[in-house]
Write a protein that holds these residues in place. Sequence first.
Motif, PDB file in Angstrom:
ATOM      1  N   VAL A 208      26.752  42.446  35.370  1.00  0.00           N
ATOM      2  CA  VAL A 208      27.001  41.288  36.227  1.00  0.00           C
ATOM      3  C   VAL A 208      25.830  41.138  37.190  1.00  0.00           C
ATOM      4  N   ALA A 209      25.706  39.968  37.794  1.00  0.00           N
ATOM      5  CA  ALA A 209      24.658  39.760  38.784  1.00  0.00           C
ATOM      6  C   ALA A 209      24.912  40.644  40.003  1.00  0.00           C
ATOM      7  N   CYS A 210      23.860  41.311  40.499  1.00  0.00           N
ATOM      8  CA  CYS A 210      23.998  42.126  41.703  1.00  0.00           C
ATOM      9  C   CYS A 210      24.172  41.218  42.916  1.00  0.00           C
ATOM     10  N   GLU A 211      24.997  41.650  43.834  1.00  0.00           N
ATOM     11  CA  GLU A 211      25.176  40.932  45.086  1.00  0.00           C
ATOM     12  C   GLU A 211      24.502  41.705  46.208  1.00  0.00           C
ATOM     13  N   GLY A 212      23.883  41.007  47.137  1.00  0.00           N
ATOM     14  CA  GLY A 212      23.231  41.643  48.271  1.00  0.00           C
ATOM     15  C   GLY A 212      22.201  40.725  48.870  1.00  0.00           C
ATOM     16  N   THR A 213      21.745  41.065  50.053  1.00  0.00           N
ATOM     17  CA  THR A 213      20.800  40.234  50.789  1.00  0.00           C
ATOM     18  C   THR A 213      19.410  40.312  50.167  1.00  0.00           C
ATOM     19  N   ASP A 214      18.824  39.146  49.901  1.00  0.00           N
ATOM     20  CA  ASP A 214      17.427  39.068  49.458  1.00  0.00           C
ATOM     21  C   ASP A 214      17.166  39.878  48.195  1.00  0.00           C
ATOM     22  N   LEU A 215      18.102  39.810  47.242  1.00  0.00           N
ATOM     23  CA  LEU A 215      17.923  40.503  45.977  1.00  0.00           C
ATOM     24  C   LEU A 215      17.473  39.514  44.907  1.00  0.00           C
ATOM     25  N   PRO A 216      16.673  39.963  43.961  1.00  0.00           N
ATOM     26  CA  PRO A 216      16.245  39.074  42.891  1.00  0.00           C
ATOM     27  C   PRO A 216      17.429  38.596  42.064  1.00  0.00           C
ATOM     28  N   GLU A 217      17.416  37.326  41.720  1.00  0.00           N
ATOM     29  CA  GLU A 217      18.548  36.741  40.999  1.00  0.00           C
ATOM     30  C   GLU A 217      18.708  37.313  39.603  1.00  0.00           C
ATOM     31  N   ASP A 218      17.607  37.809  39.030  1.00  0.00           N
ATOM     32  CA  ASP A 218      17.685  38.300  37.657  1.00  0.00           C
ATOM     33  C   ASP A 218      18.006  39.788  37.564  1.00  0.00           C
ATOM     34  N   LEU A 219      18.269  40.453  38.701  1.00  0.00           N
ATOM     35  CA  LEU A 219      18.685  41.856  38.671  1.00  0.00           C
ATOM     36  C   LEU A 219      20.176  41.926  38.358  1.00  0.00           C
ATOM     37  N   GLN A 220      20.531  42.709  37.344  1.00  0.00           N
ATOM     38  CA  GLN A 220      21.927  42.860  36.950  1.00  0.00           C
ATOM     39  C   GLN A 220      22.417  44.270  37.273  1.00  0.00           C
ATOM     40  N   CYS A 221      23.691  44.393  37.601  1.00  0.00           N
ATOM     41  CA  CYS A 221      24.294  45.676  37.927  1.00  0.00           C
ATOM     42  C   CYS A 221      25.434  45.984  36.957  1.00  0.00           C
ATOM     43  N   GLY A 222      25.678  47.264  36.749  1.00  0.00           N
ATOM     44  CA  GLY A 222      26.758  47.708  35.887  1.00  0.00           C
ATOM     45  C   GLY A 222      27.151  49.120  36.250  1.00  0.00           C
ATOM     46  N   LYS A 223      27.978  49.732  35.428  1.00  0.00           N
ATOM     47  CA  LYS A 223      28.432  51.091  35.681  1.00  0.00           C
ATOM     48  C   LYS A 223      28.796  51.747  34.363  1.00  0.00           C
ATOM     49  N   ILE A 224      28.731  53.089  34.363  1.00  0.00           N
ATOM     50  CA  ILE A 224      29.253  53.860  33.239  1.00  0.00           C
ATOM     51  C   ILE A 224      30.127  54.979  33.795  1.00  0.00           C
ATOM     52  N   THR A 225      30.983  55.512  32.941  1.00  0.00           N
ATOM     53  CA  THR A 225      31.864  56.614  33.301  1.00  0.00           C
ATOM     54  C   THR A 225      31.372  57.880  32.617  1.00  0.00           C
ATOM     55  N   VAL A 226      31.300  58.978  33.381  1.00  0.00           N
ATOM     56  CA  VAL A 226      30.872  60.271  32.830  1.00  0.00           C
ATOM     57  C   VAL A 226      31.853  61.341  33.295  1.00  0.00           C
ATOM     58  N   PRO A 227      31.938  62.474  32.585  1.00  0.00           N
ATOM     59  CA  PRO A 227      32.834  63.540  33.037  1.00  0.00           C
ATOM     60  C   PRO A 227      32.313  64.178  34.328  1.00  0.00           C
ATOM     61  N   LEU A 228      33.208  64.552  35.190  1.00  0.00           N
ATOM     62  CA  LEU A 228      32.816  65.371  36.340  1.00  0.00           C
ATOM     63  C   LEU A 228      32.235  66.692  35.853  1.00  0.00           C
ATOM     64  N   ASP A 229      32.900  67.321  34.904  1.00  0.00           N
ATOM     65  CA  ASP A 229      32.496  68.613  34.361  1.00  0.00           C
ATOM     66  C   ASP A 229      32.452  68.479  32.842  1.00  0.00           C
ATOM     67  N   TYR A 230      31.267  68.561  32.249  1.00  0.00           N
ATOM     68  CA  TYR A 230      31.142  68.376  30.802  1.00  0.00           C
ATOM     69  C   TYR A 230      31.861  69.475  30.019  1.00  0.00           C
ATOM     70  N   ALA A 231      32.013  70.648  30.610  1.00  0.00           N
ATOM     71  CA  ALA A 231      32.732  71.716  29.921  1.00  0.00           C
ATOM     72  C   ALA A 231      34.233  71.473  29.931  1.00  0.00           C
ATOM     73  N   LYS A 232      34.716  70.719  30.918  1.00  0.00           N
ATOM     74  CA  LYS A 232      36.149  70.447  31.048  1.00  0.00           C
ATOM     75  C   LYS A 232      36.344  68.981  31.409  1.00  0.00           C
ATOM     76  N   PRO A 233      36.095  68.080  30.466  1.00  0.00           N
ATOM     77  CA  PRO A 233      36.153  66.653  30.792  1.00  0.00           C
ATOM     78  C   PRO A 233      37.529  66.179  31.234  1.00  0.00           C
ATOM     79  N   GLU A 234      38.565  66.971  30.982  1.00  0.00           N
ATOM     80  CA  GLU A 234      39.895  66.587  31.435  1.00  0.00           C
ATOM     81  C   GLU A 234      40.047  66.719  32.952  1.00  0.00           C
ATOM     82  N   LYS A 235      39.085  67.358  33.630  1.00  0.00           N
ATOM     83  CA  LYS A 235      39.186  67.550  35.073  1.00  0.00           C
ATOM     84  C   LYS A 235      38.995  66.252  35.844  1.00  0.00           C
ATOM     85  N   GLY A 236      38.372  65.254  35.247  1.00  0.00           N
ATOM     86  CA  GLY A 236      38.172  64.001  35.960  1.00  0.00           C
ATOM     87  C   GLY A 236      36.860  63.346  35.589  1.00  0.00           C
ATOM     88  N   THR A 237      36.605  62.191  36.158  1.00  0.00           N
ATOM     89  CA  THR A 237      35.425  61.409  35.808  1.00  0.00           C
ATOM     90  C   THR A 237      34.718  60.897  37.053  1.00  0.00           C
TER      91      THR A 237
END
Length: 533
Positions: free
Chosen positions: A59-88
């Motif tokens: 999506v377009a990033c929101e903020g003061t004086d930011l370039p209009e063509d900068l896009q923002c997003g997110k990904i989800t990763v494990p908190l602990d790669y050895a025990k991904p059930e512990k959380g993200t």
Amino acid sequence: MLAKLSTRPSVRRRSVRSSVRRRAVTGAAGLALLGAGLTAVGGTEPDLDRFYDQKIKWVACEGTDLPEDLQCGKITVPLDYAKPEKGTLELALARYRATGDPRGSVVLNFGGPGGSGVVGLAHSGKDFMGLTDDYDVVSFDPRGIGRSSPVSCGAEATGRALEATGGEDMSDPRETLAQLREVAAECAEHSGPVLSHIGTVDVARDLDVMRQVLGDGKLNYLGFSYGTRLGAVYAARFPEKVGRFVLDGVDTLTDSLTEQGLAGARGQQRALENFLTWCTEDIACPFGQDARDARRQVVELVDSLDENPVPTDFGFEFTGQDLAGAIGQGLYSKELWPLLQRALAQLMEDGDTRGVEAFATGGVTLPAPQRADDPLVDEEEVPLDNPPAALMAVNCADDPDRPTAERLTRDLARLRTAYEEASPVFGRYRLAQVLMCHGRPRGTDYIREQVKDLDTPKMLLVGTRGDPATPYRWTVETAERLGDAAVVLDNRGEGHTGYGSSECVHRKVDDFLLHGSLPPSGSSCGSEQDDRG
């Protein structure tokens, strides 16, 4: 160290706002402790498919004086790669789209540790527009940094550590170590579970998830300063996934934190002396026209502010160690020197700290994506101490050395003398950063023992002779350690990293990333006056 943000003319200028005290986020801010129900099968790696198979909503990033063509997003990763059930965790990303059909992405890391990649791309993204001929240009806030579950030690913890290691009375180092253990406990309390999973080995695994989610079979990567450590760790962990890699301002993989701190103090002192020689040639220099006397005045200014901090508009006091950190940031590039000179003149002539505060905090607005189901930390909730807290947390997590309290008690006075001899301005500041690992769990030995003799495609290592943060010898030593995969470009210039200041380095890096064209190992870029054309 954090790579300087480019001030080349091609970069769109951004407004710089004064930083305000943001409230510390206690506990696991932004941490989604959601049980994933994933288990390891037959003792093998846990099932991570749901992380590798996710999609990014840009999506377009929101903020003061930011370039209009900068896009923002997110990904989800494990908190602990050895025990991904512990959380993200949720990681914040930003990108510039390729101008045509992209061959893939190139991922940037601007250094630190503790630097926000989203801020770096928003602030200096125009320096990378040549890469958008073929790539989406992507950066991110690593775990524990910026909007990605930021760690914090509390508003006063860093100052207390500096006070503990910088006092004149060293007769009872046991009291100093007790204060440092208290600070370590406060960092754990304020940061929550992410603090135990913030090291570079974890971030390298995040990078591999990011590679897959971006749709790339191999990771193309441009890392600056600390980002070179991250790139080297990724290459050792995922050699078959290495694409075109550039490491600029090469970090050490073997020096202890104590050795790194001394090297950094010496490099910053040399850069300060060069700055003062330049400054005193100008009638507007606030230190006068004698370079030797100017060096004395800077030391006295830092000492004076430590004894009598200056109140700021935001309810906290600006100390000499705050000033040391600010000056260190301003020395990263000659292009920043006029701004640093004016900021110091404001401080000395009017008691106005706003200019030097901007150097200390980066002085830029954190971009925020449009909010729709967004669990990332709000920009106003990113703790002001997040960059130094993250720097210490990552460096400690990456370092296996934990001298005993008895050894530190014996060595503390000697260490302080060595650091102050390395730099009367930056010595105490750098020593405090090293000693803040006391009281924390022992870090990994993976980097020292496993990151070597890479079996990967050729990668380009750029070392700058006059770099105040990452000495050129680290480029040579790291190249020898990585083995035949390393191709060294010798940048015979000044400043921290080469891509943003040397047209020659910029051209050779782009040629490699875009076309796969590598210079011969050991080739050089001369001074900027010599490498145009």
